[in-house]
Write an enzyme that holds these catalytic residues in place. Structure first.
Site, PDB file in Angstrom:
ATOM      1  N   CYS A  79       0.808  -1.069   0.180  1.00 11.10           N
ATOM      2  CA  CYS A  79      -0.073   0.074  -0.088  1.00 11.10           C
ATOM      3  C   CYS A  79       0.825   1.318  -0.027  1.00 11.10           C
ATOM      4  O   CYS A  79       0.478   2.207  -0.698  1.00 11.10           O
ATOM      5  CB  CYS A  79      -0.942  -0.009   1.501  1.00 11.10           C
ATOM      6  SG  CYS A  79      -1.895  -1.333   1.125  1.00 11.10           S
ATOM      7  N   SER A  80       1.901   1.208   0.532  1.00 10.31           N
ATOM      8  CA  SER A  80       2.687   2.394   0.924  1.00 10.31           C
ATOM      9  C   SER A  80       3.617   2.435  -0.238  1.00 10.31           C
ATOM     10  O   SER A  80       4.468   3.593  -0.586  1.00 10.31           O
ATOM     11  CB  SER A  80       3.689   2.267   2.382  1.00 10.31           C
ATOM     12  OG  SER A  80       2.622   2.474   3.233  1.00 10.31           O
TER      13      SER A  80
END
Length: 188
Positions: A79-80
């Site tokens: 996600c990051s």
């Protein structure tokens, strides 16, 4: 649907045909069927920055074209490193194509989502909304249990909403992968 998959062999031997059919219908109606293109988005409150700032996505979407994408967890590697950064990088381009808002949703608390947005330089580009009790995620029927992340989380997906209706929906086949829900794959 294979009736034999829904009831045990013992049940098949002892039950009447009508009972078997009723059990099959009841079992099939409990299977998760996610919302689809053409459906209205759920009328559920999410939270932005603090628990005091409620955002109802159904109300926010009225009269707008929006991209909404969901991730299994803030500050997680995929996600990051890939998912959120892709939308941050393409935000100006997507908005130039008529998108009014871009929203990221995760089953997290609003403080975590706010901190993650600041860390990823999403401010002014992506609205970071917390689905604190997974109510929106469950209403979309895109929830999954990921034990190492604390339990119920969202499947990874992206969708386009126009005036409150889903016009495009891409759900990752395994719920967590990084392919069809990325900014590069969004279908406007």
């Amino acid at each position: 649907m294979n009736l034999c998959k829904l009831v045990s062999r013992r049940t098949l031997q002892s039950a009447q045909p009508c009972t078997l059919l009723r059990r099959a219908i009841q079992s099939s109606s409990t299977l998760n069927m996610p919302l689809k293109v053409g459906d209205s988005i759920p009328n559920v409150d999410l939270f932005e920055d603090t628990p005091a700032k409620k955002v109802n996505l159904a109300e926010l979407a009225q009269g707008k074209k929006m991209i909404v994408f969901a991730v299994p967890g803030a500050f997680t590697p995929g996600c990051s490193k890939t998912h959120l950064p892709g939308y941050v990088a393409k935000a100006t381009e997507l908005k130039s194509k008529g998108v009014d808002e871009i929203v990221c949703i995760s089953v997290n608390d609003p403080f975590v989502m706010s901190a993650w947005g600041k860390d990823m330089k999403a401010e002014g580009k992506i609205r970071m909304l917390a689905d604190t009790a997974a109510q929106f995620t469950k209403a979309m029927e895109l929830d999954q249990t990921i034990g190492p992340l604390g339990g119920i989380r969202s499947k990874r997906y992206s969708m386009v909403i126009e005036n409150g209706k889903i016009t495009s929906l891409q759900v990752e086949p395994d719920g967590t992968g990084l392919s069809c829900s990325l900014a590069e794959a969004i279908v406007l």
